[in-house]
Design an enzyme around this catalytic site. Structure first.
Site, PDB file in Angstrom:
ATOM      1  NE  ARG A 181      -2.063  -1.463   3.385  1.00 50.81           N
ATOM      2  CZ  ARG A 181      -2.301  -1.229   4.665  1.00 50.81           C
ATOM      3  NH1 ARG A 181      -3.360  -0.559   5.037  1.00 50.81           N
ATOM      4  NH2 ARG A 181      -1.487  -1.667   5.584  1.00 50.81           N
TER       5      ARG A 181
ATOM      6  CG  ASN B  69      -3.986  -4.302   3.615  1.00 49.86           C
ATOM      7  OD1 ASN B  69      -3.465  -4.273   2.509  1.00 49.86           O
ATOM      8  ND2 ASN B  69      -3.272  -4.321   4.713  1.00 49.86           N
TER       9      ASN B  69
END
Length: 92
Positions: A18, A36
Site C-alpha cells: 500500500r 487492505n
C-alpha cells in the site's frame, strides 16, 4: 480520463504494497485510494490521465519488492473519487 477499480491478489499484505502504491500513484499524478481487505487482497481506485492510470496498473502487477502479485482484476468506473491526491485507507 480513466477511472479503474482494482483488486490485487497474492502476497500483497504486510509487504509494503500500500505504501508503495501511494508513492507510485503520487509520482504518476493519479488520484484515488488503496486499502487492505479482510480477505487478504488489496483494493484500489485509480483515476487520472489514461497513460498514467495504465502505468499504475503495470506497477500493480509488479507491486512492492517483497510482494508476489498473482493477478490483478480491473473494472472501469463511471465516476472518479473526489480526492485531491492518492491516499491510503483503513482495511475494509
Amino acid at each position: 480520463m480513466a477511472v479503474l477499480h482494482l483488486i490485487i491478489y497474492g502476497k500483497v499484505q504486510g509487504v509494503y504494497y500500500r505504501d508503495s502504491a501511494v508513492a507510485t500513484a503520487r509520482e504518476l499524478g493519479v488520484k484515488g485510494w488503496v486499502r487492505n481487505r479482510n480477505d487478504g487482497t488489496v483494493e484500489a481506485v485509480v483515476c487520472g490521465e489514461v497513460d498514467a492510470v495504465q502505468a499504475f496498473v503495470v506497477w500493480a502487477h509488479r507491486g512492492s519488492p517483497a510482494s508476489r502479485v498473482e493477478r490483478v482484476e480491473q473494472q472501469e468506473l463511471a465516476d472518479a473519487p473526489e480526492l485531491l491526491t492518492f491516499e491510503r485507507r483503513s482495511t475494509a
